[in-house]
Design an enzyme around this catalytic site. Structure first.
Site, mmCIF file in Angstrom:
data_model
loop_
_atom_site.group_PDB
_atom_site.id
_atom_site.type_symbol
_atom_site.label_atom_id
_atom_site.label_comp_id
_atom_site.label_asym_id
_atom_site.label_seq_id
_atom_site.Cartn_x
_atom_site.Cartn_y
_atom_site.Cartn_z
ATOM 1 N N ASP A 8 18.370 55.301 87.991
ATOM 2 C CA ASP A 8 17.824 54.377 86.997
ATOM 3 C C ASP A 8 18.947 53.397 86.679
ATOM 4 O OD1 ASP A 8 16.887 53.039 84.785
ATOM 5 O OD2 ASP A 8 16.858 54.798 83.458
ATOM 6 N N LYS A 70 21.733 43.132 84.649
ATOM 7 C CA LYS A 70 20.329 43.292 85.051
ATOM 8 C C LYS A 70 19.437 42.200 84.445
ATOM 9 C CE LYS A 70 16.811 46.933 84.841
ATOM 10 N NZ LYS A 70 16.608 48.321 84.378
ATOM 11 N N GLU A 171 9.935 51.444 86.770
ATOM 12 C CA GLU A 171 10.422 52.446 85.817
ATOM 13 C C GLU A 171 9.293 53.252 85.158
ATOM 14 O OE1 GLU A 171 12.894 49.948 83.410
ATOM 15 O OE2 GLU A 171 14.363 49.741 85.014
ATOM 16 N N ASP A 193 8.205 51.309 76.995
ATOM 17 C CA ASP A 193 9.598 51.384 77.453
ATOM 18 C C ASP A 193 10.410 50.248 76.837
ATOM 19 O OD1 ASP A 193 12.001 51.494 78.781
ATOM 20 O OD2 ASP A 193 11.161 51.456 80.797
#
Ligand code: AMP
Length: 574
Positions: A8, A70, A171, A193
């Site tokens: 992850d 990211k 994810e 999330d």
């Protein structure tokens, strides 16, 4: 043959997990930490620090320490997202030769995948040490709303780190794998999330053998970092008002304030009030260090966080609308990502969904666990159905806050007192050494995950519409948002001039009817067209979206039936 792991790759932290013999575990580093901060710092002596050591340097060497990469991976220079992020980063960025965003440190210029590769390489090392064997394959997760360029760039980062990428997995799908495996009957899940830099809501249907994404929506610029930045602004204004120091003129002091802001936020998940003491933010008369105490209450934090939580719920609304389902159709809402630890977030989610959210698994680890489960299946080692680790609810391990631990850093020697300067000055920039250590014409297809049929089917969707720019700057949508992947869609285009030899198609991704307001993915140039009258030559363009969400484009000249050369020039990937 080396082992296969799940990674992850988070905006804030990276987690690595492995699954074997029916057992899945999160792999810890040599100090027992489960979270690897996604931070890279280039040291004055040429070494590279990754993880916690690098995170400590965010405060003391902000210009050479990269974080939240990211947020920008796979994005092109000059896009609003890059401009916005740049404004908040203390390190330098520049335009690369392929129009991509690059970062600059004392060690040189780096592409964003190259920085992410350093984090992944460290994750690989942690895994190899924990497993006692080489690791050469991985499933790497990305936010569901990552576009094609972002996915390709992530894949490239993992390759650069020496890993064969088995799959780029969304994810929430990973979280659903961890939650859904072993489910009795069929369940509809909503995965909320909320991480450091991204938010997404994914609606899925999970049964014993199938994980089907119904709809997904997200915002890749919404996360706990936004809350930190708001607190940071408030602290900076308080400093200006009370000390006549302007902390915004010092990247170092701003980095200290940012660390303090996150610390306050995290403390307020467990306490009604939290306090920090910012040490030596400047020097007063006679070189006396100025410390700045700051206190924040949970109620104040909630007021600051409200606009961001409101935004997450607007995204939830959007996903629900596009699913054409009702909230009552869902069995559970599951929390993933560090920011879901805020009690305020949990309360708002509960109020919106009309039921308490589930946090059976550690929200920091669940995505890596799902990725590891899939890695095992894809390598054919899932003959014994891999199981997620035993639940640890309701106790959720507290996140370490080492960034703030570093705040009482050795204060550099104060500068000589200014002769007769009554206004405080900032502490100097120093580099202390590193501390140790449209209507779809075709039916969507589905794909099996496990090669020998020993895993579930994963039915995923594309989070954003893919289309081409047509006359007038409008978008002709080719693959609609929330279409199951992998999928193939075709569209016919005619030439618009006499004897046209080339056809140029601009490919974009997004929901805006105007192409300019969407993300440009690249240009498709169909060359060597045979001479023909205007409008007589038809080109069939085919968009193929693979299971990783990566787009391949091909084109055929219909008149002759001949395949013509089509070239996808994808910008922003490096
Ligand atoms: P992730 O991207 O899932 O690693 O989440 C990182 C985000 O979660 C960062 O913004 C952290 O500040 C935030 N976070 C982690 N732990 C907590 C906590 N206990 N309370 C509030 N926010 C937290």
């Amino acid at each position: 043959m080396g082992a296969a792991i799940g990674i992850d790759l988070g905006t804030t932290n990276t987690v690595v997990a492995h699954c074997a013999n029916g057992e899945t575990r999160v792999l810890l580093d040599e100090t027992g930490a489960n979270l690897l901060p996604s931070v890279v710092s280039h040291l004055p002596d040429g070494r590279v620090a990754v993880g916690r050591d690098a995170r400590k340097r965010r405060v003391i060497d902000a210009e050479n320490t990269f974080f939240s990469i990211k947020r920008l991976i796979g994005r092109q220079w000059g896009t609003p997202e890059v401009e916005r992020a740049r404004a908040g980063f203390p390190f330098k960025m520049k335009e690369g030769p392929k129009k991509q965003a690059m970062v600059v440190s004392r060690a040189g210029e780096f592409t964003l995948p190259a920085i992410s590769a350093m984090v992944i390489k460290r994750a690989k090392e942690i895994a190899e040490a924990a497993l006692g064997q080489p690791v050469d394959k991985a499933v790497v997760t990305v936010p569901a709303n990552f576009n094609d360029l972002q996915r390709s760039a992530t894949r490239r980062a993992a390759k650069e780190a020496g890993l064969d990428v088995l799959r780029i997995l969304n994810e929430p799908t990973a979280a659903a794998l961890a939650y859904g495996l072993g489910a009795q009957g069929s369940e509809r899940l909503a995965i909320y999330d909320f991480g450091g830099g991204t938010f997404d809501l994914t609606l899925l249907e999970v049964s014993d053998d199938v994980v089907e994404v119904i709809a997904t929506a997200g915002d890749s610029f919404l996360g706990g970092d936004d809350v930190d930045m708001t607190i940071e602004g408030q602290i900076a204004r308080a400093i200006i008002a009370q000390t006549r120091l302007d902390p915004r003129t010092s990247t170092e002091v701003m980095a200290l304030i940012r660390a303090a802001s996150e610390h306050l936020k995290i403390q307020l998940s467990d306490n009604e009030t939290a306090r920090v003491e910012l040490k030596a933010i400047g020097y007063g008369e006679g070189g006396v260090p100025i410390n700045f105490p700051y206190e924040l209450s949970r109620t104040q934090l909630e007021r600051l966080a409200k606009p961001f939580v409101d935004k997450t719920l607007a995204v939830c609304n959007d996903a629900l609308r596009s699913s054409k389902l009702d909230l009552r159709d869902f069995n559970s809402v599951i929390l993933v990502g560090g920011s879901t630890r805020m009690p305020y977030v949990q309360e708002r989610v509960e109020a919106w969904f009309g039921r308490p959210p589930r946090i059976d698994w550690n929200p920091d680890e669940v995505v890596a666990v799902g990725a590891a489960i899939l890695a095992t299946m894809l390598t054919g080692k899932g003959s014994e159905r891999p199981a997620p680790p035993p639940p640890r609810a309701p106790a959720i391990p507290r996140l370490r806050t080492p960034m703030f631990d570093t705040m009482p850093v050795a204060v550099p020697a104060p500068p000589p007192p200014p002769p007769s300067e009554p206004i405080a000055t900032h502490r100097p920039h120093t580099n202390p050494p590193l501390p140790a250590g449209p209507a779809a014409p075709m039916a969507p297809s589905i794909f099996p995950v496990a090669p020998e049929g020993d895993g579930p089917l994963l039915i995923d969707v594309t989070p954003l519409t893919l289309g081409v720019e047509v006359l007038g700057g409008q978008v002709d949508p080719i693959i609609a948002r929330n279409t199951s992947v992998p999928c193939t869609r075709t569209r016919r285009f005619a030439t618009s001039t006499e004897n046209q030899r080339e056809l140029l198609l601009r490919v974009c991704q997004g929901e805006d009817p105007r192409a300019a307001n969407n993300t440009s993915l690249g240009e498709l140039i169909v060359t060597e067209l045979p001479p023909a009258r205007r409008g007589d030559l038809w080109i069939e363009v085919s968009f193929q979206l693979d299971a990783d969400g990566i787009l391949n484009v091909s084109a055929k000249d219909e008149t002759s039936g001949r395949e013509v050369k089509a070239q996808m020039r994808v910008g922003g990937v490096s």
